[in-house]
Write an enzyme that holds these catalytic residues in place. Sequence first.
Site, PDB file in Angstrom:
ATOM      1  N   ASP A 249      34.647  79.105  78.238  1.00 47.77           N
ATOM      2  CA  ASP A 249      35.898  78.763  78.894  1.00 47.77           C
ATOM      3  C   ASP A 249      36.780  80.011  78.748  1.00 47.77           C
ATOM      4  OD1 ASP A 249      38.070  77.202  79.962  1.00 47.77           O
ATOM      5  OD2 ASP A 249      38.814  76.975  77.916  1.00 47.77           O
TER       6      ASP A 249
ATOM      7  N   ASP B 252      40.893  80.218  79.259  1.00 48.63           N
ATOM      8  CA  ASP B 252      42.257  80.067  78.743  1.00 48.63           C
ATOM      9  C   ASP B 252      42.263  79.485  77.337  1.00 48.63           C
ATOM     10  OD1 ASP B 252      43.720  81.035  81.007  1.00 48.63           O
ATOM     11  OD2 ASP B 252      43.117  79.218  82.058  1.00 48.63           O
TER      12      ASP B 252
END
Length: 198
Positions: free
Chosen positions: A12, A14
Amino acid sequence: MANKNVSHVIFDMDGLLLDTERLYTEAIQNVCDPFNKKYTWELKQKVMGKKESESVKIIIGADKLVRHLHKHNIPIAVVTGSDTASFELKSQNHKAFFSLFHHLVLTGDDPEVRHGKPAPDPYLIGARRFDDGVEPSKVLVFEDAVNGVESAHAAGMQCIWVPHREHDRAILEGKTELILNSLVEFKPEEFGLPAFES
């Protein structure tokens, strides 16, 4: 849970590779201030903010791990909820870093992604875009959000959760392969990947 050997890794972005979540929190609170509203932890959970000391761990751990996997020819990718414009803004000072990844899935505007996290679509598409079309069970995902962990598991992948320090870890205790305070703690050999050189 027993860890299984993997051949590919998806991250991922952020709050995991980049400390964008803290900035989101500050910006949202700035919008709330004129209305005397507090952007509470209950609301922040999906934003997953980090303090500066944690940000340093994110940057150091992510950089070390990504470069290590790239050096050992482990296929790596990014699956993020960001759209293209947002990704370009966030990554403009990190072009060399993101060039290490085989591909990016920007689910915010990717036409193939019909349903975002926690649906399995983002990670299934991420796995499909590797040159060798890897089986989901051979992919290890790193996530900082519960809905991302659920997405990875729904796709049939193992997932390591790196939650915000305030997050209630009991939510996923025993329901994910590993919970870490930081990517610095990760031991690749536990998943059949090349160990860090000492």
